[in-house]
Write an enzyme that holds these catalytic residues in place. Sequence first.
Site, mmCIF file in Angstrom:
data_model
loop_
_atom_site.group_PDB
_atom_site.id
_atom_site.type_symbol
_atom_site.label_atom_id
_atom_site.label_comp_id
_atom_site.label_asym_id
_atom_site.label_seq_id
_atom_site.Cartn_x
_atom_site.Cartn_y
_atom_site.Cartn_z
ATOM 1 N N HIS A 92 -23.585 2.436 -11.613
ATOM 2 C CA HIS A 92 -23.688 2.314 -10.161
ATOM 3 C C HIS A 92 -23.942 0.892 -9.729
ATOM 4 O O HIS A 92 -23.566 0.492 -8.634
ATOM 5 C CB HIS A 92 -24.792 3.241 -9.654
ATOM 6 C CG HIS A 92 -24.337 4.659 -9.612
ATOM 7 N ND1 HIS A 92 -25.057 5.694 -10.125
ATOM 8 C CD2 HIS A 92 -23.202 5.194 -9.124
ATOM 9 C CE1 HIS A 92 -24.388 6.805 -9.951
ATOM 10 N NE2 HIS A 92 -23.268 6.533 -9.349
ATOM 11 N N ARG A 135 10.171 7.419 -8.149
ATOM 12 C CA ARG A 135 9.130 6.388 -8.009
ATOM 13 C C ARG A 135 8.207 6.325 -9.217
ATOM 14 O O ARG A 135 7.438 5.367 -9.375
ATOM 15 C CB ARG A 135 8.337 6.596 -6.704
ATOM 16 C CG ARG A 135 7.514 7.842 -6.656
ATOM 17 C CD ARG A 135 7.021 8.137 -5.243
ATOM 18 N NE ARG A 135 5.648 7.729 -5.013
ATOM 19 C CZ ARG A 135 4.898 8.152 -3.996
ATOM 20 N NH1 ARG A 135 5.410 8.958 -3.075
ATOM 21 N NH2 ARG A 135 3.669 7.769 -3.854
ATOM 22 N N CYS A 151 2.678 4.611 6.910
ATOM 23 C CA CYS A 151 1.502 4.701 6.024
ATOM 24 C C CYS A 151 1.871 4.526 4.556
ATOM 25 O O CYS A 151 1.001 4.570 3.692
ATOM 26 C CB CYS A 151 0.748 6.010 6.244
ATOM 27 S SG CYS A 151 1.693 7.462 5.785
ATOM 28 N N ASN A 193 6.972 5.385 0.672
ATOM 29 C CA ASN A 193 7.044 5.512 -0.796
ATOM 30 C C ASN A 193 8.045 6.603 -1.152
ATOM 31 O O ASN A 193 8.950 6.405 -1.967
ATOM 32 C CB ASN A 193 5.674 5.875 -1.382
ATOM 33 C CG ASN A 193 4.583 4.954 -0.888
ATOM 34 O OD1 ASN A 193 4.854 3.819 -0.543
ATOM 35 N ND2 ASN A 193 3.351 5.436 -0.849
ATOM 36 N N ASP A 194 7.873 7.755 -0.521
ATOM 37 C CA ASP A 194 8.814 8.845 -0.793
ATOM 38 C C ASP A 194 10.144 8.629 -0.072
ATOM 39 O O ASP A 194 11.200 8.962 -0.603
ATOM 40 C CB ASP A 194 8.197 10.193 -0.402
ATOM 41 C CG ASP A 194 7.293 10.720 -1.508
ATOM 42 O OD1 ASP A 194 7.669 10.575 -2.688
ATOM 43 O OD2 ASP A 194 6.217 11.243 -1.201
ATOM 44 N N GLU A 227 9.128 11.298 5.417
ATOM 45 C CA GLU A 227 9.277 10.731 4.068
ATOM 46 C C GLU A 227 10.503 11.290 3.353
ATOM 47 O O GLU A 227 10.657 11.127 2.144
ATOM 48 C CB GLU A 227 7.992 10.894 3.250
ATOM 49 C CG GLU A 227 7.406 12.267 3.267
ATOM 50 C CD GLU A 227 6.014 12.355 2.642
ATOM 51 O OE1 GLU A 227 5.577 11.446 1.939
ATOM 52 O OE2 GLU A 227 5.364 13.382 2.865
ATOM 53 N N ARG A 257 -5.576 11.028 2.259
ATOM 54 C CA ARG A 257 -4.816 11.862 1.317
ATOM 55 C C ARG A 257 -5.733 13.001 0.852
ATOM 56 O O ARG A 257 -6.430 12.880 -0.154
ATOM 57 C CB ARG A 257 -4.354 11.028 0.121
ATOM 58 C CG ARG A 257 -3.233 10.028 0.427
ATOM 59 C CD ARG A 257 -2.839 9.261 -0.827
ATOM 60 N NE ARG A 257 -1.540 8.624 -0.738
ATOM 61 C CZ ARG A 257 -1.336 7.351 -0.399
ATOM 62 N NH1 ARG A 257 -2.363 6.572 -0.099
ATOM 63 N NH2 ARG A 257 -0.110 6.859 -0.379
ATOM 64 N N ARG A 302 -4.112 14.187 6.184
ATOM 65 C CA ARG A 302 -2.861 14.812 5.774
ATOM 66 C C ARG A 302 -3.194 16.083 5.004
ATOM 67 O O ARG A 302 -4.055 16.058 4.118
ATOM 68 C CB ARG A 302 -2.079 13.836 4.879
ATOM 69 C CG ARG A 302 -0.903 14.494 4.206
ATOM 70 C CD ARG A 302 -0.041 13.505 3.483
ATOM 71 N NE ARG A 302 -0.584 13.140 2.182
ATOM 72 C CZ ARG A 302 -0.018 12.246 1.385
ATOM 73 N NH1 ARG A 302 1.058 11.601 1.773
ATOM 74 N NH2 ARG A 302 -0.541 11.973 0.214
#
Length: 544
Positions: free
Chosen positions: A187, A462, A499, A451-452, A428, A293, A329
Amino acid sequence: MQVATGIKIVNGIAIGKLHIFKAPVYEISEAAADPIEELARFEQARLKVQEQQHALYEKALKEAGEDSAGIFEAHEMMLDDDDLIDACKMIMTEQKKSAEYAAKEGFDNVAEMFREMDDPYFQARSADIIDLKNAMLDVLLGNDTDSLQGTEPSILVAEDLAPSETVKLDKSLLLGLVTREGSSNSHTAILARSMNLPTLIQCKSIEDDWEGKFAILDGYNSCLYIEPTQDLIDSLTARRNEDLKKEALLQELKGKTNTTVDGKTIRVFANIGGPADIGAVQQNDAEGVGLFRSEFVYLNSSEDPSEDSQFQAYKRVLETLSPKLVIIRTCDIGADKTIDYMNLDKEENPALGYRAIRICLTRKDFFKRQLRALLRASVYGKLGIMFPMIISLREVRECKEILEECKRELANEGVSYSKDIEIGIMIETPAAALCADELAEEVDFFSLGTNDLTQYTCAIDRQNAKLEPFSDTHHPAVLRLIQMTIEAGHRHGTWVGICGELGADPTLTETFLRMGVDELSVNPKSVLPLRKIIRSVDLSKSQS
Ligand code: PEP
Ligand code: MG
């Protein structure tokens, strides 16, 4: 000059005197006359330490974020652990020992148990127990622990700092941190990262007589130089000044708007994976969360998370960041993100397979659990709900119908939810981009998952590193789909953000601004660098 090498936890250069942190020495008398009195002293100390841990939680929350602060919340709970506390009590009542002796023995035994475990995570927890033991002893023996840091700014050297010691440190006196022990899992390392302080661990060859010597901690090369040569001082000072300049310039942007020279303002949000990232959102002055996410809530759980446990996670993010907009999401599981307890079949083509909204729309109970948790959490802040991997109008309508069903259920149960939730979808897939006009009628916002979108537009997996030479992140087809989506959204009063990773690509910021993008949601560290670029763009002039 002498050099000690270690493992870098945080990059950067620190220049100054070394201060060797010495842990307090505890002189413990064993025997006690009255067990009742010792039990009372022990209980008083336990409550006091719990109070201290709570204060440390509040301090860490402000300075280092939720993830780091969670350590102290866990400490508070450890002090309620019946096994640990009963073991200490038995030492006082049965062995007739003092409260401090009981704390030492009881906590040491548990720390030893953790140390012997195979899992490095649990091994690292033994340091937490020792930390609590020392806090108990400090209270019982009346030690003053605030004076251990010295009085002038220094590079602090320690055997291994406990989390509470780390968070108590006065940052204005702290140039860098070096420990002889420590692990990157500890930590202390987590706290050092969130404080962004040049830090080395496992710097074994530090000598005690280096106390007060002039030194340079070079995080970039994982070295600590003692009495460095003038050449080294000059070059590392120049490097540090460069870092400071860059950092100061970015810090100056905090609180400023993302407005171009000619007056166009967009929103720059952050992408997060869960409550642990709240601190990063705050420290980087993101205006909101453009992509939470939520599948990480599922991935971090060993079993299908209950409605309640999801509610807690969403509530924490919404409440802490309120009134900022937080777009969550819905679960985007499948493809590269697999979870054992979901029992998903192996597929030939997982990226084109049973994933994301396709799972949710066919496992309705699973989907409703998440939607109910989101609705319940919505009263704690400003929520946006976003559906991933949409390819058709039918899917969006179905998602909205199920959401309405959940609202009706909650209303019947007398559970409140916000009436002001923004609903959006991810764009996407080329299918969604090409049907953006129709889809825009159904939602408040679009968020481009580049990305997609790139993967599906260019037919480039990807996940496949071999395809790297064929991939073009700035492929004109992807850029055209982005442009089309923004225009379609605006025709119907739907705002449009990005995003995917492309949103943080500084070479495209001006292009996106010219396309009319309303929001960019990026990793928290990219928020201020993007603000800098946006503020330098002049859309009234032609693009350079
Ligand atoms: C995307 O596809 O661009 C996106 C943001 O979602 P993920 O990377 O989680 O698939
Ligand atoms: Mg995606």
